[in-house]
Scaffold this motif. Structure first.
Motif, short mmCIF file in Angstrom:
data_model
loop_
_atom_site.label_atom_id
_atom_site.label_comp_id
_atom_site.label_asym_id
_atom_site.label_seq_id
_atom_site.Cartn_x
_atom_site.Cartn_y
_atom_site.Cartn_z
N ASP A 52 1.38 -1.42 0.02
CA ASP A 52 -0.39 0.20 -0.45
C ASP A 52 0.78 1.27 0.65
O ASP A 52 0.11 1.90 0.14
N GLY A 53 2.36 1.28 0.00
CA GLY A 53 3.12 2.04 -0.36
C GLY A 53 3.59 2.89 0.89
O GLY A 53 4.26 3.67 1.00
N LEU A 54 3.08 2.27 1.97
CA LEU A 54 3.60 2.73 3.55
C LEU A 54 4.13 1.43 4.10
O LEU A 54 4.56 2.49 5.34
N SER A 55 3.97 0.51 3.60
CA SER A 55 4.98 -0.55 4.26
C SER A 55 6.17 -0.06 5.40
O SER A 55 6.76 -1.00 6.04
N ARG B 12 -22.44 -0.37 -5.38
CA ARG B 12 -22.91 -1.44 -4.02
C ARG B 12 -21.39 -1.84 -3.17
O ARG B 12 -21.34 -1.32 -2.17
N HIS B 13 -19.81 -1.37 -3.93
CA HIS B 13 -18.93 -1.39 -3.10
C HIS B 13 -18.33 0.26 -3.50
O HIS B 13 -17.34 0.57 -4.20
N PRO B 14 -19.00 1.40 -3.12
CA PRO B 14 -18.35 2.83 -3.42
C PRO B 14 -17.05 2.76 -2.82
O PRO B 14 -16.61 1.77 -1.79
N LYS B 15 -15.83 3.20 -3.33
CA LYS B 15 -14.56 3.62 -2.57
C LYS B 15 -14.05 4.12 -1.65
O LYS B 15 -13.67 4.64 -0.77
N HIS B 27 -9.07 0.56 1.32
CA HIS B 27 -7.71 0.89 1.45
C HIS B 27 -7.07 -0.39 1.80
O HIS B 27 -7.59 -1.34 3.19
N TYR B 28 -5.89 -0.79 1.00
CA TYR B 28 -4.93 -2.05 2.21
C TYR B 28 -4.60 -1.55 2.73
O TYR B 28 -4.18 -0.64 3.66
N ARG B 29 -4.82 -3.09 4.01
CA ARG B 29 -4.35 -2.45 5.23
C ARG B 29 -3.59 -3.73 5.80
O ARG B 29 -4.56 -4.84 5.42
N SER B 30 -2.41 -3.61 6.35
CA SER B 30 -2.27 -5.10 6.98
C SER B 30 -2.46 -5.43 8.01
O SER B 30 -2.77 -4.80 9.01
N PRO B 31 -3.12 -6.52 7.89
CA PRO B 31 -3.80 -7.35 9.05
C PRO B 31 -3.18 -7.07 10.45
O PRO B 31 -3.70 -6.65 11.65
N PHE B 32 -2.30 -7.52 10.64
CA PHE B 32 -0.78 -7.67 11.09
C PHE B 32 -1.06 -6.52 12.31
O PHE B 32 -0.83 -6.20 13.51
N ASN B 117 -10.05 -6.25 3.49
CA ASN B 117 -9.31 -6.23 2.51
C ASN B 117 -10.27 -6.22 1.10
O ASN B 117 -9.52 -6.07 0.31
N ASN B 118 -11.14 -7.72 1.67
CA ASN B 118 -11.67 -8.00 0.06
C ASN B 118 -12.46 -7.55 -0.52
O ASN B 118 -12.58 -6.65 -1.58
N LEU B 119 -13.30 -6.30 0.24
CA LEU B 119 -14.26 -5.23 0.24
C LEU B 119 -13.38 -4.11 -0.83
O LEU B 119 -14.03 -3.07 -2.24
N TYR B 120 -12.08 -3.62 -0.43
CA TYR B 120 -11.57 -2.32 -1.32
C TYR B 120 -11.34 -2.96 -3.03
O TYR B 120 -11.04 -2.44 -3.36
N LYS B 121 -11.32 -4.21 -2.82
CA LYS B 121 -10.77 -4.77 -3.47
C LYS B 121 -11.97 -5.40 -5.05
O LYS B 121 -11.56 -5.04 -6.14
#
Lengths: 151, 264
Positions: A52-55, B12-15, B27-32, B117-121
């Motif tokens: 995501d560009g900020l890792s 249905r899935h606005p960004k 947007h993508y986020r790392s779950p960890f 993350n899936n919804l973002y996709k």
């Protein structure tokens, strides 16, 4: 003749375009080509690396926070006290995280890091007399580059 | 294209959703990483993924139960080897209530992030329009480009101000309010005062360890949250403008430069 210019995404770009339109260039004589970013395709499908560009910022902040807490804890029994040890530990953790991240990402990617990259290419069709007005408008609104094309 | 396509409720899935309190964005986020912030302070993980109601509830519960059961003091004494004091300081009336919600916060933020993350996709593939401005009688908000380092620097100077810079008002006022409360209860300012004077004995004696140990997570979270959201708002701006340009300025009548043949 054509005037070709490059821009980053910004409000200035739209200000330039609308100004040029208001000076009599019609919409169909303006072509904007937004460039896909280098990692956009990968971003869509790569859910493993969460690119995501900020890792780059994640690990330094995580280690910084962890170290800061332990710095504060041990600061209660060390001479300098919890405030200074917390800060020292935070910087240590942040730096450590940054080095680890830089080292590991350097191994996986060899892409060049451009500070200002072209994000939009703008092509405007105009007559000889309109050229100076358009060029000025583009430069005034932070174009990265402007060129005249006369074939 | 008609403006009715700007109606977010049609997608249905606005960004993203632009409103006057904030911009809520997928947007993508790392779950960890999200789970890590939940470990640092339950509620932060949920605030990162814009689940403010759960996040604020878990945060307030953590403040209350931690204070009642003395978990922070137990951490302090355990890590400094004073195990007997650590055992005595824990309040058995409350401590067992602490654990389940703590684990829940970590688990739920991890799980939600994976779903988001899936919804973002899906939102990327649907690619529905987002209107970049929003007016309200109490103000306005718009997608804008800002500097991530400026956002991080403001939050480092005063937690919450980076979020104000980004117009994330829920985060901003929540962090500001708790930062002020915790600075006061922990006696951070007298501690800074004594430390700068070199009086480390009084610097140690004046602070309240219970509240002091909450400072690192809140301080660092504020910086991280400001930086991260600034980067993502900038990405949202680029995406929105790129869509606009493709829609409006790629007319099929545009005559591409062609070399005029010399024969004719």
């Amino acid at each position: 003749m054509y005037i070709i210019s490059t821009f980053e995404y910004s409000n200035y770009l739209e200000i330039a375009i609308t100004y040029i339109e208001s000076k009599g260039i019609s919409k169909e004589n303006i072509l904007a080509v937004p460039m896909d970013k280098r990692d956009e395709q990968r971003k869509l499908f790569d859910s493993i690396h969460y690119s995501d560009g900020l890792s780059l910022f994640d690990l330094p902040m995580i280690l910084g926070t962890l170290f800061m807490i332990f710095g504060a804890v041990y600061g209660f029994i060390l001479t300098l006290g919890p405030l200074l040890w917390g800060l020292i530990a935070m910087f240590t953790g942040f730096t450590l995280g940054l080095f680890i991240k830089l080292y590991t990402t350097k191994k996986y990617s060899n892409r060049p890091k451009a500070m200002k990259s072209t994000e939009v290419v703008l092509i405007i069709e105009c007559s000889e007399g309109q050229m100076d007005m358009i060029k000025d408008a583009l430069w005034h609104n932070h174009a990265l580059g402007v060129a005249k094309l006369d074939l | 294209m008609s403006t009715s396509n700007f109606d977010n409720s049609r997608a249905r899935h606005p960004k993203a959703y632009v409103n006057t309190l904030s911009i809520i964005q997928l947007h993508y986020r790392s779950p960890f990483v999200v789970a890590f912030w939940s470990i640092m302070f339950p509620g932060f993980g949920h605030i990162l993924i814009n689940k403010y109601i759960i996040g604020i509830f878990l945060f307030l519960w953590e403040v209350f139960i931690n204070f009642k059961s003395n978990v922070n003091l137990a951490i302090l004494y355990s890590f400094t080897g004073q195990f007997e004091i650590a055992k005595n300081v824990i309040h058995t009336d409350w401590i067992l209530l602490y654990l389940p919600t703590y684990m829940f916060a970590i688990w739920d933020s991890f799980r939600s992030t994976a779903t988001i993350n899936n919804l973002y996709k899906l939102s990327q593939r649907e690619d529905a329009l987002v209107y970049p401005m929003k007016f309200h009688s109490l103000g306005l908000n718009y997608i804008d480009k800002r500097s991530p380092w400026v956002a991080a620097a403001w939050s480092a100077l005063s937690p919450g101000t980076g979020q104000l810079y980004l117009h994330k008002l829920v985060d901003a006022f929540f962090i500001l309010a708790w930062w002020i409360a915790i600075v006061y209860f922990s006696k951070l300012l007298p501690c800074i005062h004594y430390t700068l004077l070199g009086d480390f004995f009084d610097a140690k004696k004046v602070v309240s360890p219970h509240w002091f140990l909450s400072i690192p997570s809140i301080y660092m979270f504020s910086i991280y949250d400001a930086y991260m959201n600034c980067v993502e708002f900038n990405n949202l701006f680029d995406w929105e403008q790129s869509k606009f340009l493709k829609r409006e300025y790629q007319n099929s009548n545009f005559k591409l430069p062609k070399k005029v043949s010399k024969i004719c």
